[in-house]
Design an enzyme around this catalytic site. Structure first.
Site, mmCIF file in Angstrom:
data_model
loop_
_atom_site.group_PDB
_atom_site.id
_atom_site.type_symbol
_atom_site.label_atom_id
_atom_site.label_comp_id
_atom_site.label_asym_id
_atom_site.label_seq_id
_atom_site.Cartn_x
_atom_site.Cartn_y
_atom_site.Cartn_z
ATOM 1 C CG LEU A 163 -1.639 1.382 0.960
ATOM 2 C CD1 LEU A 163 -3.317 0.470 -0.339
ATOM 3 C CD2 LEU A 163 -2.641 0.567 2.908
ATOM 4 N N GLY A 164 1.343 1.414 -1.056
ATOM 5 C CA GLY A 164 2.739 2.291 -1.298
ATOM 6 C C GLY A 164 1.300 3.648 -2.171
ATOM 7 C CB ILE A 166 1.340 1.729 -7.337
ATOM 8 C CG1 ILE A 166 2.303 2.643 -8.324
ATOM 9 C CG2 ILE A 166 0.401 1.373 -8.238
ATOM 10 C CD1 ILE A 166 3.033 2.126 -8.592
ATOM 11 N NE ARG A 186 8.371 -2.206 3.123
ATOM 12 C CZ ARG A 186 9.654 -0.796 1.958
ATOM 13 N NH1 ARG A 186 10.315 -1.278 2.258
ATOM 14 N NH2 ARG A 186 9.008 -0.065 1.496
ATOM 15 C CB VAL A 240 0.362 -3.241 -12.116
ATOM 16 C CG1 VAL A 240 -0.848 -3.146 -13.211
ATOM 17 C CG2 VAL A 240 -0.430 -2.466 -10.581
ATOM 18 N NE ARG A 242 9.877 -3.541 -11.406
ATOM 19 C CZ ARG A 242 9.205 -2.427 -11.628
ATOM 20 N NH1 ARG A 242 8.206 -2.066 -12.083
ATOM 21 N NH2 ARG A 242 10.567 -1.261 -12.273
ATOM 22 C CD GLU A 271 8.615 -7.227 -17.321
ATOM 23 O OE1 GLU A 271 9.240 -6.945 -18.436
ATOM 24 O OE2 GLU A 271 7.820 -7.326 -16.897
ATOM 25 C CG HIS A 289 7.008 -3.522 -17.550
ATOM 26 N ND1 HIS A 289 7.768 -4.364 -17.059
ATOM 27 C CD2 HIS A 289 6.173 -2.401 -17.068
ATOM 28 C CE1 HIS A 289 8.352 -3.928 -15.859
ATOM 29 N NE2 HIS A 289 7.515 -2.681 -15.925
ATOM 30 C CB ALA A 291 0.931 -0.141 -16.557
#
Length: 322
Positions: A163-164, A166, A186, A240, A242, A271, A289, A291
């Site tokens: 929950l940063g 983005i 975290r 969305v 890594r 990728e 990739h 977004a």
């Protein structure tokens, strides 16, 4: 004015490999800096740096052009690394700190667009938009072939992993659609959402998992067989963040065997290679990739990169130090 003389007077900017932001704004960069383009040289990167970049003070990089200990050792005069990204796990920060090399990023200019794609992928998987497009184009609609029902977004319980910037933007968007939000991070945050310290427990209590966390040693393959099993046959995974955060082999198996309901993936483990087993699955939506790839985000990123470089060469504080 003589162009070569003007270029000589410009500060040097090293580009080992060009980021998409740099490629689009290369002309603007070239008007402000003398560009040292290692990627255009017939020399190996190491030899190019040893030959042409010994006095270079500034370097621009991105995720696929890592700034390693070896690179830093070849640049004795380096004082600034600017990354054309929000993340900076491709930079050896410890080495930079030990040498007093400043590091700057693009802040969170890509967060809004990445959150939009996360929500878009989820809506696509639930309502079968891409699958519906293929259905119409193939002529199946006119052949009276029955098209399967989609699933409603409103009322879904969505678990956000990370929950940063983005993740929080994904949460607020989905809340507006009537979704219930829970999260794993975290540490617990001052938000009105249920917190789960364990990803498996989050998956057990949600219909959807949206991956928004950073890639680290701790998060690599965090979404493993146990988490996917906890998500269950009706669960949907959206990534969305890594690719390596998800154990891709297990994800492919779960999707192929119907052990989870679907997935929306903008990122992959190796990728640009994508598991071919995913190509034929109508319950999987794939994007390359991209977004964060919008004109607006790239323009904002360029402005921040330029502001950091100009501040550095003017002996002023950086705009977005890491």
């Amino acid at each position: 004015m003589d162009q070569s003389k003007t270029q000589t007077n410009l500060p040097e900017l090293l580009v080992i490999n060009p980021s998409p932001v740099f490629i689009i704004h290369q002309q603007q960069f070239s008007q402000k800096f003398k560009l040292l383009k290692a990627y255009e040289s017939p020399l190996s990167t190491d030899l190019f740096l040893q030959t042409n970049a010994q006095s270079t003070k500034a370097l621009i990089c991105y995720g696929k052009s890592p700034v390693t200990t070896n690179i830093l050792n070849l640049l004795p005069s380096l004082q600034l690394v600017v990354t054309a990204s929000t993340g900076f796990n491709h930079i050896d920060l410890d080495k930079c700190r030990s040498r007093g090399i400043a590091v700057a990023n693009t802040r969170d200019v890509f967060s809004e667009d990445t959150a939009d794609i996360g929500v878009g992928l989820l809506i696509d998987v639930l309502r079968k938009i891409s699958a519906g497009d293929r259905f119409v184009r193939s002529g199946n609609w006119t052949a009276n072939i029955q098209y399967p029902l989609g699933s409603q977004l409103g009322g879904k319980h969505v678990g956000i992993v990370g929950l940063g910037n983005i993740g929080l933007k994904v949460a607020t968007r989905l809340e507006a659609f009537g979704c219930k939000i829970s999260y794993n991070s975290r540490q617990k945050k001052p938000v009105p959402y249920n917190f789960y310290p364990n990803v498996g427990a989050l998956a057990s209590n949600c219909n959807v998992l949206v991956i928004c966390c950073i890639l680290s040693v701790e998060t690599r393959h965090m979404i493993d067989k146990d988490v996917l099993k906890a998500l269950g046959k009706d669960g949907i995974l959206i990534n969305v963040a890594r690719g390596p955060i998800v154990d891709e082999k297990e994800l492919v198996n779960f999707l192929a065997e119907g052990e989870i309901a679907g997935a929306g993936l903008d990122v992959f483990e190796n990728e640009p290679k994508v598991p071919q087993e995913l190509y034929s699955l109508d319950n999987v939506v794939l994007t390359p990739h991209r977004a964060a790839f919008t004109e607006e985000a790239f323009s904002s990123a360029f402005q921040i990169i330029l502001a950091n470089l100009e501040a550095f060469f003017s002996n002023k504080p950086l705009i977005s130090p890491v």
